[in-house]
Design a protein around this motif. Sequence first.
Motif, PDB file in Angstrom:
ATOM      1  N   ASP A  36       0.841  -1.197   0.000  1.00 36.07           N
ATOM      2  CA  ASP A  36       0.000   0.000   0.000  1.00 36.07           C
ATOM      3  C   ASP A  36       0.877   1.248   0.000  1.00 36.07           C
ATOM      4  O   ASP A  36       1.614   1.509   0.950  1.00 36.07           O
ATOM      5  CB  ASP A  36      -0.887  -0.041   1.257  1.00 36.07           C
ATOM      6  CG  ASP A  36      -1.930   1.072   1.229  1.00 36.07           C
ATOM      7  OD1 ASP A  36      -1.663   2.105   0.598  1.00 36.07           O
ATOM      8  OD2 ASP A  36      -2.990   0.874   1.841  1.00 36.07           O
ATOM      9  N   SER A  37       0.812   2.010  -1.076  1.00 28.91           N
ATOM     10  CA  SER A  37       1.734   3.143  -1.197  1.00 28.91           C
ATOM     11  C   SER A  37       1.361   4.263  -0.231  1.00 28.91           C
ATOM     12  O   SER A  37       2.204   5.048   0.184  1.00 28.91           O
ATOM     13  CB  SER A  37       1.733   3.664  -2.633  1.00 28.91           C
ATOM     14  OG  SER A  37       0.467   4.209  -2.916  1.00 28.91           O
ATOM     15  N   GLN A  38       0.075   4.329   0.137  1.00 30.14           N
ATOM     16  CA  GLN A  38      -0.326   5.374   1.084  1.00 30.14           C
ATOM     17  C   GLN A  38       0.324   5.133   2.441  1.00 30.14           C
ATOM     18  O   GLN A  38       0.791   6.064   3.091  1.00 30.14           O
ATOM     19  CB  GLN A  38      -1.849   5.374   1.240  1.00 30.14           C
ATOM     20  CG  GLN A  38      -2.511   6.304   0.253  1.00 30.14           C
ATOM     21  CD  GLN A  38      -4.014   6.300   0.444  1.00 30.14           C
ATOM     22  OE1 GLN A  38      -4.626   5.235   0.550  1.00 30.14           O
ATOM     23  NE2 GLN A  38      -4.589   7.462   0.480  1.00 30.14           N
ATOM     24  N   ILE A  39       0.360   3.852   2.824  1.00 29.54           N
ATOM     25  CA  ILE A  39       0.985   3.526   4.107  1.00 29.54           C
ATOM     26  C   ILE A  39       2.473   3.856   4.050  1.00 29.54           C
ATOM     27  O   ILE A  39       3.012   4.495   4.969  1.00 29.54           O
ATOM     28  CB  ILE A  39       0.762   2.040   4.461  1.00 29.54           C
ATOM     29  CG1 ILE A  39      -0.707   1.845   4.848  1.00 29.54           C
ATOM     30  CG2 ILE A  39       1.687   1.608   5.599  1.00 29.54           C
ATOM     31  CD1 ILE A  39      -1.062   0.461   5.264  1.00 29.54           C
ATOM     32  N   SER A  40       3.137   3.461   2.966  1.00 31.85           N
ATOM     33  CA  SER A  40       4.577   3.737   2.894  1.00 31.85           C
ATOM     34  C   SER A  40       4.843   5.226   2.968  1.00 31.85           C
ATOM     35  O   SER A  40       5.795   5.663   3.621  1.00 31.85           O
ATOM     36  CB  SER A  40       5.200   3.191   1.607  1.00 31.85           C
ATOM     37  OG  SER A  40       4.403   2.217   1.057  1.00 31.85           O
ATOM     38  N   ALA A  41       3.996   6.015   2.318  1.00 35.84           N
ATOM     39  CA  ALA A  41       4.210   7.464   2.341  1.00 35.84           C
ATOM     40  C   ALA A  41       4.060   8.007   3.755  1.00 35.84           C
ATOM     41  O   ALA A  41       4.860   8.819   4.214  1.00 35.84           O
ATOM     42  CB  ALA A  41       3.228   8.155   1.397  1.00 35.84           C
TER      43      ALA A  41
END
Lengths: 699, 155
Positions: A182-187
């Motif tokens: 999940d790219s939102q989590i990584s961000a």
Amino acid sequence: MDDLLPDFLLETHEGLSLVEKALSRLQDAPDDAPTRAEIFRQVHNIKGACGFLGLPRLEKLAHAAESMLGLCRDGSLAVTPQSMAPLVAAMDAMRQIVLGLEQHGQEPAGDDGVVIAALEAASVAASHALPKLGAPEKDRPALAPLRTLRVPVDVLEDLLRLMSELARSRNQLIQLARASSDSQISAAVQRLSQITSELQAGVMKTRLQPIGTAWATIPRQLRDLAHQLGKKINLKIRGADTELDRQVLELIRDPLMHMLRNSADHGLETPAERRAAGKPEVGQIRLNAYHQAQYIIIEISDDGRGLPLKEIRAKVQAQGLATQAELARMSEDDVRGFIFQPGFSTAQQITPVSGRGIGMDVVKANIERMGGTIDLRSEEGRGTSFTLKIPLTLAMISALIVQAGGERFALPQIGVVELIRLDDSHESVARLERIKGTLMLRLRDRVLPVVSLSTLLRLGVALAECLERYVIVTQVGTHRFCILVDRILDVENITVKPLAPILRHITIFGGNTILDDGSVIMILDPHGLGRGAGIAPEAFAEDEEIIEAPPAINAVTKTPLLLFRAGDEALQAVPLGQVMRLEDIAVERIEFAGAAPFVAHRGQSMPLLPMGAHWQAPKSGRQAVLVLSDGDHPLGLMVDEVLDVLDDAVLIQPEASRPAYLGSAEVAGRVAQVIDTGYWLSRAYPDGIAGSPFCRQGA
Amino acid sequence: MTVMENLAEASLVAEQEDDVFLIVTLAGQACGLPVMLVRHLLGPQVITPIPLAPSGVVGGFNLGGRIVTAIDLRRRLSLPIADDASVINVIVEYAGALYSLIVDQVQEVQPLQVSKTYPIPPRLDPLWQDLARNIYRSDDQMIVMLDVERLLCIG
């Protein structure tokens, strides 16, 4: 009133320090009006608070001093060392009273009649002798409000603890985020991570203080010393605003003063001697501080007589520390090093100032206890210089994470001389032997006592094949011994936390800490280990070499290194110049010729070699590769992780080392094994590169 | 956590917190610990063993950046060791350090009524005599009131 006392004590300490600093400034610039005014203001403030708190003795002194300072501020009293003497005496008396207050909560009894009389006499003399020079300075420009805040140390310590915990939680979150797509989590984790790092830096900053706070009284003390010794001394201070952890500051205060006293007493000659030697009468003592990476460097140097080699040699022999033959073989630096031996002093006569033989050994021990080092340079007739290298903060030390009997332990890296992996091959430099049931390690040409960690800690014996393959050669004081462990897992910067009271009797542990993964680990104390194993100084046989020479070393060079992790070795490195480039290749690109992995590379196939013994092709993801080359043939060395590049690492190449390794490197206080690229190239191209420049020199 | 709520409530009832006890169970025996010293109640933790530690000290674990030294009260009190016993860590703070007293279960919090306390019977096991303050008789059971200071006296 009692509530106000601690604040008053703090402020008065600060006030008196400021006055002392200002007084020493006046020595150089007697006419500096702002400085005169500042002294007046500080003493005035102290006096005011005394009246409020009901401290009559201190108030009387402050009052008399203030009267005299008033004249001084107005310019009716000339500032000379003589005229300021009563003031200096008054400041000393005030400091004594403040110390008494601090200890007993009330003013100590005593009579300050003499000091006050001297102050008054100076005031009277001044008002008769000198006409007023001008109007008193009434309107000083308003000072900017101090933008500082007093915070109890406990609060800061608590913040620091929470900060470490936050950083650990962040690390765990990063691990989890890596597994998620999940790219939102990584961000979000990325942002959190950055803020945490900034916060951490900020919290660490709150613990810093300029080293000058510990130096405030030095000019005064040296002046008194010079007077006492009949010498002329000029002190030059640089870098007083260099900041370091307040805990470290406390710990270096005494050693520093001790060394300065030595410089003044033993180092510098009398004016007559200096004249005879063709030097200026005034001796120079320099104190300098600056930052270097994670260390603070403090230099103390004098232009005095230097360390007398002849006298040291004579003394060494007289005290039976070494024989004449041994001394003859030693370098001049080694001979000078004897001044760090307990009980050693070459001072011809014991002065009240120094030379009682409780000296440099204690200084050295104190510095080393905080993870620092002390270096000595000296030239006869030219002077002596000491260089202290001290970690900026005690909060962190570097430690090896080792495994024994299935458990993990941290071993502080200070004192670790060498890491050796035992193997059964004949060319191995180290061999474990049993002498009447006692384990000894034959290492090159010497025999060292061995402590097995799992035996000492009574950890059950696990599977025989994974047992005790690593030897950590450790030095405690002048004694060397080996610690036998199963594995070396990692190197980590740790904060030492004290043991719970119910565990303090276990001297093998020096503390405990929390690792990055949140788990608790016990920290080994090398002193305790040596004692626990019966390797105390008295346990060494008479005929055994007690002062060990450093291991035979072929070359020590400084070279840029690339740090990486691979296989089960702790920390590895490769000379940067021998790496063509770094690649991060998708695992899908790895192909196999039989069992041998390779990757297509610019129309050529580049063989890949795993560094670890148990490498298995990962199913997905990416593989870090160091690309080496012998000129025509590239080779990809597969490693777990590339860590860092160090510009100036100290590379130590022993006379004989393990195959595949050039030696070890001291890397910011840690030890990295430096791989021999020639070995790996010759494994990939068995008959191609005999004349390669990468082949090990002098193997 | 209901026990923590009880803690708060009970401490309102009693005049002195010292007189409020957390009742725990060890091998079927009810024991009391002074609520004043209790900081947290936790489930099982990952514990790092401490070699050469006194008997009963099972290891250390991390609680919010502080290291807790864990003591298995069954061992400390020479009770039979049961592998299947459930584990509750009762975290107490004593002399500035955190300790976990590991018990089987936590029952409830009770304010103590002085009229129901009894001295330790002389025939009780000498170890227990040393570690107990007194005996408390509640409506349905006999509770051994433990002395935390003595429990931690194993250095």
